[in-house]
Design an enzyme around this catalytic site. Sequence first.
Site, mmCIF file in Angstrom:
data_model
loop_
_atom_site.group_PDB
_atom_site.id
_atom_site.type_symbol
_atom_site.label_atom_id
_atom_site.label_comp_id
_atom_site.label_asym_id
_atom_site.label_seq_id
_atom_site.Cartn_x
_atom_site.Cartn_y
_atom_site.Cartn_z
ATOM 1 N N SER A 987 0.839 -1.183 0.000
ATOM 2 C CA SER A 987 0.000 0.000 0.000
ATOM 3 C C SER A 987 0.884 1.247 0.000
ATOM 4 O O SER A 987 1.721 1.407 -0.883
ATOM 5 C CB SER A 987 -0.947 -0.043 1.194
ATOM 6 O OG SER A 987 -1.962 0.917 1.062
ATOM 7 N N ASP A 1107 -5.308 -4.362 -2.858
ATOM 8 C CA ASP A 1107 -4.321 -3.988 -1.848
ATOM 9 C C ASP A 1107 -3.808 -5.235 -1.142
ATOM 10 O O ASP A 1107 -4.589 -6.028 -0.622
ATOM 11 C CB ASP A 1107 -4.972 -3.040 -0.836
ATOM 12 C CG ASP A 1107 -3.929 -2.345 0.026
ATOM 13 O OD1 ASP A 1107 -2.917 -2.990 0.341
ATOM 14 O OD2 ASP A 1107 -4.138 -1.180 0.379
#
EC number: 3.1.1.5
Length: 1465
Positions: A987, A1107
Amino acid sequence: MDVLEMLRASASGSYNTIFSEAWCQYVSKQITATMYMYCALGMMGVLFLAWFMYFKRMARLRLRDEIARSISAVTNSSGDLRGLRFRKRDKMLFYGRRMLRKMKNVSGQMYSSGKGYKRRAVMRFARRILQLRRDNMPLEMRTVEPPAEYLEETIEGSDRVPPDALYMLQSIRIFGHFEKPVFLRLCKHTQLLELMAGDYLFKITDPDDSVYIVQSGMINVYISNADGSTLSLKTVRKGESVTSLLSFIDVLSGNPSYYKTVTAKAIEKSVVIRLPMQAFEEVFQDNPDVMIRVIQVIMIRLQRVLFTALRNYLGLNAELVQNHMRYKSVSTMSGPINSQTSQSSRQTPNGPPMGISHPLNLMQSTASGTGSGSGSGVSVTVTRPPPSPSRHSREEHTLSDPNPNPDGSVHGTSNLFTEVHGDAPNADLFHQQQQSVGNLSTRRSSITQMTPDGSHSCPPAPGVTTSIDMRLVQSSAVESLRKELGLSEEDAHIIEPFVELRELEPNVTLITEGNADDVCVWFVMTGTLAVYQSNQDATRAKQDKSDMLIHFVHPGEIVGGLAMLTGEASAYTIRSRSNSRIAFIRRAAIYQIMRQRPRIVLDLGNGVVRRLSPLVRQCDYALDWIFLESGRAVYRQDESSDSTYIVLSGRMRSVITHPGGKKEIVGEYGKGDLVGIVEMITETSRTTTVMAVRDSELAKLPEGLFNAIKLRYPIVVTKLISFLSHRFLGSMQTRSGSGAPGAPVEANPVTHKYSTVALVPITDEVPLTPFTYELYHSLCAIGPVLRLTSDVVRKQLGPNIFEAANEYRLTSWLAQQEDRNIITLYQCDSSLSAWTQRCMRQADVILIVGLGDRSHLVGKFEREIDRLAMRTQKELVLLYPEATNAKPANTLSWLNARPWVTKHHHVLCVKRIFTRKSQYRINDLYSRVLLSEPNMHSDFSRLARWLTGNSIGLVLGGGGARGAAHIGMLKAIQEAGIPVDMVGGVSIGALMGALWCSERNITTVTQKAREWSKKMTKWFLQLLDLTYPITSMFSGREFNKTIHDTFGDVSIEDLWIPYFTLTTDITASCHRIHTNGSLWRYVRSSMSLSGYMPPLCDPKDGHLLLDGGYVNNLPGHLWRYCRASMSIAGVFPPFCDYRDGHLLLDGCYTNNVPADVMHNLGAAHIIAIDVGSQDDTDLTNYGDDLSGWWLLYKKWNPFTSPVKVPDLPDIQSRLAYVSCVRQLEEVKNSDYCEYIRPPIDKYKTLAFGSFDEIRDVGYVFGKNYFENMAKAGRLGRFNQWFNKEPPKRVNHASLNEYTFIDLAQIVCRLPETYAVNTADLFSEDEDCDGYISEPTTLNTDRRRIQVPRAGNSLSFSETEMDSDVELDLKLERKTDKSTQSSPPTSSRTSMRGKEEARHMDNWHWGAKHKNETGSGATEGIHTSTEQEQEHQQQQQQDQGVRAEQLVYKDEDKENRSSANNETKN
C-alpha cells in the site's frame, strides 16, 4: 489503506453534499452534453461508410469492364499472327531483349518503385496499425524456463571403461588420487571371488587385510553385539565396496588386524573383487609420496566425518575416543628402556590395550654406555584400574576451573609416587642417581615454564623434579619420542635437536580448537593433559565458557598426531590437568624428520588409530565415500531411503517432480549439511531428487549404522529429535511464505549463503581486478575472505599445478582455503583457460560482471561459461560510474538476453575503479584503500552481505497518510548506521519503499513524497474522477496519473536496491509478490483499497489485484505495481496486470507487514515498520440477539451510555483483514524481525495534508528507538559491521603461514611450490616470494563476524614489480638505502638451503623496494626491516628452527610504525 473511516463517514451523512448534489449535477450535465454529440458523430459515421462502400463498388465494376475489353481485343487479333515466326537473326535479338527486361525488373525491386511496391507499403502500414498497441506496452521480462540440465541429473554412461575397472577406480579413490601406472600395478593384485547366496565373504577372526568391491550381486554387512545378536550394518550393492581405513593403517604399520565384530554375507549370487592391502605396501616402497598422501587423505576423512559430522549431528564426543587408563612403568634408574614392553603396546591396536606396560625412564642418558651400567635402582610401576563401565562418562569443564576433578588422573609428580608408596619419594634417591651419572657432555635443551597468563619463565620444577638433571630428562624424552615415531636407535640423532621440554602449571592451554599455528606433537612425561572440544549442546550463554572433556593424556602417551598429519587446524583444545612436564616437537621439525624417514607417518597414524574407540571402527566399516561430478544424482525421487549423506565439499540441489512432469527446486545444501535424513528416519521413499551442482564429495551413512548407534547411545535420539524439529519448523516457515503463485522458486534462505564465488567478466573492458578488490574489501568487514587468481595459485603451488598429475594437490589446497574462510573469491581469466574452467567447477555461484552503460549482447565467452556450468547459479552484476550520475536502465534487455541469470545487482562504482592504470598501479592504489574501513552503505557492501547470507531487509506497512512516518523512520535508520539491502512494501509502504530504492537520497525521497501527498489533497481532481459506484467510487484515472508522474516508466528491475511489493490477487484468491515488471502499476495495485478503487488487472495473466494488506500488510514498469499495491477496494478500481490480466487489489488485505516474505527472499535481519490502523477490541457484550432499533435509540439518546458494536462496514473490514491480523502476529513473535510501530494512531488515513507533521513524529520516534537499542546492545545485528572509531592495526596471518601442507611434497622433495617462470614475473598478483594472501585471520570463530573490522596491515597480491625502466630509475635514486636495508641471509641459508636463501633474498629486496616507493602502502605489505629480522632470528633461537615457514608474521602496530619511520628517514 483503511476503508473503515470513509465508510463510517459516508453512513453518517458527512459526505451527502458530495455524492447527492455535486455528483448528480455533474453527471446530468455531462450526460446531456455528450448525448447530442454522440448522436451527431454516429450519423456522420454512417454516411461516410455508405459513401465509401458505393465508390468502392463502382471502381470494381469499371475495372472488370476494362479487363473484359482487353481480353476480347487479344482474341480477335490472334488469328492473324498464328502463321508468323521469327527469323533466326531476330530470334536471338528477341530473347536477348526479353532477358534484359527481366533483369531490369529484378534490379528495379531494389528501389522504392516497381511492381508490388504499393502493396508492400500498404502491408507495412497495416502492420504498423496492428502493432500500435503492442508497441505502447512496456518491455516484458521473458518467463523462460531454466534449461533441462539445471533441474535434471546427468544419466550415467561409462561404456568406455570396463565395469570392473570402473568399480575399482571408484573404490580406491577414497585413498586419494592415483596416477595411471600406480593404478595398473594395483590391478595386477586383484582377485575375483564368486559367492553363492548365504556364503560368507569374511567372518569374525578372519584377517582384515583386503578391500572388497562388489562387481555384481549384493552383500550384507552385519555387526555382532555382546549378547550374541546381530544387526545389519549396511547393504553393499553393485559398484560399492567394503573396507576400513583404520585397518588399512594397521596393515601398513605391520600390525595384523582381525575382524572382531563385523561379518559379511552374500544375499544373492555375487562376484566380488578382492584387492589385498599388501599391494599398496609394494607400491609405497617405490612411491613414498603416494604413501604419504594416502595417510594424509585417511586422516583428513577421519577428522572431517568422524570427529565433526558425528559430533555435530549425533552429539557424540567422548564416545569416539578411548579414555582408558593405560598401565605405566616409571623407572627411576638410568638404564635401557624395555623395548619389549614398548612393542607389546602395539599388538592389539583394535581393542583396549589392557595390561600394557610403557616404561618412562626419566634418568636415562643418551650417551652410549654412559649410565647404562649403573647400579640397580628402584623401579616404580604405576598400575591404574580400567575405567568404570559407564558408557556416558562426560564432564563439563569450564575454562576458569583451576581444580581438576578427582577422576584418577595424575596430579603432579608427587602424586605419582604417593600413589605407590603412600608418601613423597626420598630426595636422596635422586641425589644418588645424579652422582652416578658423572660428567655428561653438554646437550642442547630448551626448558621453559609457561604460566597461565602466557608468560615464559624458568623457575625450578615443582616437587621432586628440582633434583633431576635436565640433561637426563632431555635424553629420556628423546628416547621416548624416538620409539613413538618408530625410529631405530641409530636415528636418535635425527630428532635430538628438535625435542623441547616444557614445565606446565595446572590449567595451561597448549593449543586451542581451530588453531593452526601452534600444532605440535606432545609427549607427556609427568602429569596429565586434558583434551576438550567446544560443547555443541550448551546454550549460547554457556557455549563460550564451557568445553566438553573428551579424554586424558597420561604419562607415556602422545597427542597431536591428527592435526600434524592432516595439516589442518587442531580439532581439540589441550590443557594441562596438573603440574606436568612435556616434551614436544614442532610441526616444521616433524616435517624435516619426515624428509629423512618418511615412514614415521605410519607410526603417527597408528598412534591416532590406537586412541579411537570401537564405535569409530564400526562407523569406519559402515561409511562409504562418494565422489560426484556436476550433474550426478545422489538419489532419485521415489527410491528407497536406506541412508543419509553428509556433504563434505561442494553443493547439492534438491528437485521435486510434480505429477504433471514439472520440476521445481526445493532447496540447496552446502558443506556440512545433512541430506536425506528425514526420509531415512521416517522410512519413506525419497520425495525429491538430489544432484550435485558442482564437483562434490559426500559421506554415506547407512541406516544400520544409525540403528546401532541409537541402541548403544540413546542420547543420539535426543540430538536427532532436536535436529529434525528445527528442520521441520524451518520448512513450515518456508511454506507459509512461498505458497503463493508469485513467490520465488528459491524460497530457502540458506540458498543465498555461498562459500565460493567465481567472478567472470563479460568483455575485456570490465575492470575485473578493481571490482574484485572492492568486493574483497567489503567482505573483510564480515569475516575471513580469500582472493585467488591464476597467478596466485601458480606462485603458491608451482607453474604446473593445473596439469592432471597435480589434481590432488590443487583440489586439496583449494578445499583447505575454503574451510578456513567464510568465502573465497575466484577471479577468472579473460579467456577460457584451465584456471577459468577450474573456477567454474569450484564455484557455488557465478557473478557475471558487465558495464551497465554498454551493449547488452551476449558474447561467445559468456556462452561458453553457461555451457561449462549449466547447473551453477549465475547472477548478473552491472557496474555504473559514480561520476556520471547514471541510473540503471534497460535492465530487462540484459536479463532477456541471458535467461540463465537468476538474479541481478546494480553496483555504483567510485571513480578509481574505472581508472586505466597498470596492474602495479592498481595494486599499489588498493594497498592503501584496503587499510581504510569499508563503507557499509555502498553497493559492494550490500553485495557482500547478500553473498554471505547477512542481508538486512526493510519492510514498510500500509496505512494511508500515516505512511509519511516511513520517511522519518528512513532518516532515523540512516543516521543509526543501519544499511538497507532489500526493501518491500504494501500500500503506502510500497510507494515510499519504491521511492527509496529509486533515489537512495533522503532529501529527494522526502520532496517527491511531499509532492505526491499534496496532489492527494486536491479534492476537485478527485471529484472529476468519480464514477458510477458499481465496482468502485472512483475510476482511478487521476490516481494513476499521480503515481505515474512520481515514478515514470521505470521497471522494478531498474531500481538500485532489490524491491518487491505485495498485492491481493482476487482472480486467484491469494497474495502475489512482484519483483519485476512495471513499478507504478504494481504500486497502484497494492493501494487498490476495496470499494474505493477498482482492482488492477495484471497485464501478465489478467488477474485482478487488490491492496496486498488484506493478506499481508508488512511485505515491469515501476508505477504499475505501485498503483496495483494501492488499489483500495471500493475507492479505486482493481488494477489489471498487463502480463496475465489478473485483477490486483491493495496488498494490505492479505499481508500488511510482509516480513515473512522478506525472510524467504534471503534477508537475515529485518526491520518491519507498521503504520496501519488498529481495531477497537473493547466491544459491548449485547447478549444473544441484537436489535437495530435499540442501537438507534442508544445512538440518539444523549442520556444513555454509548455502546460499542461494529456496524456492517466495520464487520466487512474486519473480515477482510482476518488473514492480515494472523500474519502480523506471526511477524511480531519471530526472532528474525524487529517490529516497530510509531505513535501515529491519532492521524486519519486520508490526512495527507499533515505530511510534515507525521514525518517528524516518525523521525523522532525512530531516533529515540534506535538510540535505546544501541544502549541495550540490540543494534549489533543490524550495524555489526559499522565502526565509528578510527581504524586500528590488527595482525593478520598470510596465506603462506597457513597453507595446505602437502606431506608428499615435503617428504619426497618435489619441486618447490614457490618456483615461478620468468615470464610470470610481471604478471598480475606478482611477488618475488610467492603470494601473500589477502588480510584475513583464519580463525573461523563465529564471534569474529560480530567484531567490526578495523583498518589493519594487509598483505595481498598487489606487490607486482614495476617495469625495468621504473626499477632502474628508483634504484639509481635510492642505492644507498637499498644497501643499508638489505637483510642478512646467513641464518636463512643454514635453515633452508642456498636456493631458498636466494629466493628469500629476492623477496626481501622486493619488499624493501616497495617500502621505498610507497610510504603509505608500506603498512599493507609483509616487509622485513632490520628490527623485524633481529626479532625473528631471536624467536628462532628460542623456539627452534621452522623449516617450512615461507613468510614471517607481522609485528604489532608500534614496531611496524617505528620501522616505517626509520625507512622513510
